[in-house]
Design a protein around this motif. Structure first.
Motif, PDB file in Angstrom:
ATOM      1  N   VAL A   1       0.880  -1.167   0.000  1.00 43.70           N
ATOM      2  CA  VAL A   1       0.000   0.000   0.000  1.00 43.70           C
ATOM      3  C   VAL A   1       0.915   1.214   0.000  1.00 43.70           C
ATOM      4  O   VAL A   1       2.090   1.115   0.346  1.00 43.70           O
ATOM      5  CB  VAL A   1      -0.947   0.042   1.221  1.00 43.70           C
ATOM      6  CG1 VAL A   1      -1.911  -1.130   1.210  1.00 43.70           C
ATOM      7  CG2 VAL A   1      -0.166   0.077   2.519  1.00 43.70           C
ATOM      8  N   GLU A   2       0.391   2.351  -0.395  1.00 41.65           N
ATOM      9  CA  GLU A   2       1.203   3.575  -0.401  1.00 41.65           C
ATOM     10  C   GLU A   2       1.622   3.886   1.028  1.00 41.65           C
ATOM     11  O   GLU A   2       0.791   4.000   1.908  1.00 41.65           O
ATOM     12  CB  GLU A   2       0.378   4.723  -0.995  1.00 41.65           C
ATOM     13  CG  GLU A   2       1.193   5.966  -1.266  1.00 41.65           C
ATOM     14  CD  GLU A   2       1.251   6.920  -0.085  1.00 41.65           C
ATOM     15  OE1 GLU A   2       2.305   7.548   0.084  1.00 41.65           O
ATOM     16  OE2 GLU A   2       0.281   7.033   0.654  1.00 41.65           O
ATOM     17  N   ARG A   3       2.945   3.966   1.279  1.00 44.78           N
ATOM     18  CA  ARG A   3       3.436   4.205   2.638  1.00 44.78           C
ATOM     19  C   ARG A   3       4.510   5.290   2.717  1.00 44.78           C
ATOM     20  O   ARG A   3       4.823   5.761   3.800  1.00 44.78           O
ATOM     21  CB  ARG A   3       4.052   2.917   3.222  1.00 44.78           C
ATOM     22  CG  ARG A   3       3.129   1.736   3.335  1.00 44.78           C
ATOM     23  CD  ARG A   3       2.180   1.728   4.504  1.00 44.78           C
ATOM     24  NE  ARG A   3       2.723   1.960   5.805  1.00 44.78           N
ATOM     25  CZ  ARG A   3       3.366   1.074   6.553  1.00 44.78           C
ATOM     26  NH1 ARG A   3       3.593  -0.135   6.120  1.00 44.78           N
ATOM     27  NH2 ARG A   3       3.799   1.409   7.743  1.00 44.78           N
ATOM     28  N   PHE A   4       5.117   5.690   1.601  1.00 43.18           N
ATOM     29  CA  PHE A   4       6.173   6.695   1.680  1.00 43.18           C
ATOM     30  C   PHE A   4       5.655   7.967   2.351  1.00 43.18           C
ATOM     31  O   PHE A   4       6.364   8.589   3.133  1.00 43.18           O
ATOM     32  CB  PHE A   4       6.744   7.021   0.301  1.00 43.18           C
ATOM     33  CG  PHE A   4       7.745   6.014  -0.225  1.00 43.18           C
ATOM     34  CD1 PHE A   4       7.946   4.782   0.370  1.00 43.18           C
ATOM     35  CD2 PHE A   4       8.486   6.313  -1.348  1.00 43.18           C
ATOM     36  CE1 PHE A   4       8.857   3.869  -0.129  1.00 43.18           C
ATOM     37  CE2 PHE A   4       9.415   5.409  -1.865  1.00 43.18           C
ATOM     38  CZ  PHE A   4       9.592   4.191  -1.255  1.00 43.18           C
ATOM     39  N   GLY A   5       4.420   8.354   2.048  1.00 45.12           N
ATOM     40  CA  GLY A   5       3.840   9.535   2.679  1.00 45.12           C
ATOM     41  C   GLY A   5       3.752   9.383   4.183  1.00 45.12           C
ATOM     42  O   GLY A   5       3.974  10.338   4.939  1.00 45.12           O
ATOM     43  N   TYR A   6       3.457   8.184   4.645  1.00 47.49           N
ATOM     44  CA  TYR A   6       3.406   7.892   6.081  1.00 47.49           C
ATOM     45  C   TYR A   6       4.793   8.097   6.711  1.00 47.49           C
ATOM     46  O   TYR A   6       4.922   8.755   7.745  1.00 47.49           O
ATOM     47  CB  TYR A   6       2.924   6.454   6.280  1.00 47.49           C
ATOM     48  CG  TYR A   6       3.045   5.931   7.680  1.00 47.49           C
ATOM     49  CD1 TYR A   6       2.165   6.339   8.673  1.00 47.49           C
ATOM     50  CD2 TYR A   6       4.035   5.017   8.006  1.00 47.49           C
ATOM     51  CE1 TYR A   6       2.273   5.849   9.961  1.00 47.49           C
ATOM     52  CE2 TYR A   6       4.153   4.519   9.288  1.00 47.49           C
ATOM     53  CZ  TYR A   6       3.271   4.938  10.267  1.00 47.49           C
ATOM     54  OH  TYR A   6       3.394   4.454  11.547  1.00 47.49           O
ATOM     55  N   PHE A   7       5.820   7.553   6.088  1.00 46.71           N
ATOM     56  CA  PHE A   7       7.176   7.689   6.629  1.00 46.71           C
ATOM     57  C   PHE A   7       7.633   9.150   6.630  1.00 46.71           C
ATOM     58  O   PHE A   7       8.287   9.602   7.564  1.00 46.71           O
ATOM     59  CB  PHE A   7       8.165   6.811   5.858  1.00 46.71           C
ATOM     60  CG  PHE A   7       7.833   5.344   5.942  1.00 46.71           C
ATOM     61  CD1 PHE A   7       7.631   4.715   7.162  1.00 46.71           C
ATOM     62  CD2 PHE A   7       7.707   4.592   4.798  1.00 46.71           C
ATOM     63  CE1 PHE A   7       7.310   3.366   7.238  1.00 46.71           C
ATOM     64  CE2 PHE A   7       7.393   3.238   4.851  1.00 46.71           C
ATOM     65  CZ  PHE A   7       7.189   2.634   6.083  1.00 46.71           C
ATOM     66  N   ARG A   8       7.285   9.868   5.583  1.00 51.07           N
ATOM     67  CA  ARG A   8       7.626  11.302   5.538  1.00 51.07           C
ATOM     68  C   ARG A   8       6.907  12.060   6.656  1.00 51.07           C
ATOM     69  O   ARG A   8       7.482  12.975   7.259  1.00 51.07           O
ATOM     70  CB  ARG A   8       7.275  11.885   4.175  1.00 51.07           C
ATOM     71  CG  ARG A   8       8.156  11.368   3.057  1.00 51.07           C
ATOM     72  CD  ARG A   8       7.716  11.900   1.700  1.00 51.07           C
ATOM     73  NE  ARG A   8       8.487  11.302   0.636  1.00 51.07           N
ATOM     74  CZ  ARG A   8       7.962  10.623  -0.377  1.00 51.07           C
ATOM     75  NH1 ARG A   8       6.635  10.491  -0.491  1.00 51.07           N
ATOM     76  NH2 ARG A   8       8.740  10.099  -1.302  1.00 51.07           N
ATOM     77  N   HIS A   9       5.666  11.681   6.918  1.00 55.49           N
ATOM     78  CA  HIS A   9       4.911  12.310   8.011  1.00 55.49           C
ATOM     79  C   HIS A   9       5.610  12.041   9.348  1.00 55.49           C
ATOM     80  O   HIS A   9       5.753  12.946  10.182  1.00 55.49           O
ATOM     81  CB  HIS A   9       3.483  11.781   8.038  1.00 55.49           C
ATOM     82  CG  HIS A   9       2.547  12.607   8.847  1.00 55.49           C
ATOM     83  ND1 HIS A   9       1.349  13.047   8.374  1.00 55.49           N
ATOM     84  CD2 HIS A   9       2.635  13.097  10.108  1.00 55.49           C
ATOM     85  CE1 HIS A   9       0.736  13.759   9.295  1.00 55.49           C
ATOM     86  NE2 HIS A   9       1.500  13.794  10.363  1.00 55.49           N
TER      87      HIS A   9
END
Length: 179
Positions: free
Chosen positions: A132-140
């Protein structure tokens, strides 16, 4: 005909290998966390980078650092491979340690938390499947660590990132006893 996304200069096509994707270590995005810990973002499940079936990152944790508070995933299994050091995991209500060379696979729905084991650093390869899209989560998480955002702002994104936070009381108690 669907339009193809523009080529990503940090990803390489592998000649004669179909749609294989190669991510060079030097091109991985690094998201800084507290006290020198970091995520190295390798492959995302957002449809970019060849639409990977796997979400992949490398997580380096400084001595005794927390990695993730208790949470579970509804759609994905999560694989952790110990590259170096040791990580402490809370799996439901069971505490275990993953050392270099150990493999841990967490099925969907199992609450878990993790951090570097007491007195140790941890270096983990983390793979989610299906992705699932997770890069945005890690950046957050990086923005939270830098004081640029709050954890509460992340709570509204739990479904999007398939990260569903659970009660952290037992994890905090466990970590305070072992540090």
């Amino acid at each position: 005909m669907p339009q193809q996304p523009p080529p990503d200069p940090t990803r390489e096509a592998v000649p004669h290998a179909g749609s294989a994707t190669l991510v060079r270590a030097a091109h991985a995005e690094v998201v800084a966390l507290a006290a020198g810990s970091a995520f190295h973002l390798l492959a995302d499940g957002d449809g970019s980078h060849g639409g990977s079936a796997f979400g992949v990152n490398r997580l380096t944790l400084t001595e005794g650092a927390d990695g993730a508070r208790p949470h579970c995933h509804g759609r994905s299994s999560e694989l952790f491979y110990g590259l170096g050091g040791a990580a402490q995991f809370l799996l439901g209500d069971h505490l275990t340690t993953v050392a270099a060379g150990d493999l841990l696979i967490i099925p969907p729905g199992l609450p878990h938390a993790f951090g570097a084991a007491p007195g140790s650093t941890a270096d983990l390869l983390v793979v989610m499947a299906p992705a699932v899209e997770r890069f945005g989560y890690f950046r957050h998480l990086g923005r939270i660590a830098a004081g640029q955002d709050t954890f509460d702002a992340l709570l509204t994104e739990q479904e999007r990132y398939d990260v569903h936070f659970t009660d952290a009381t037992g994890w905090r108690r466990t970590r305070s006893r072992t540090h």
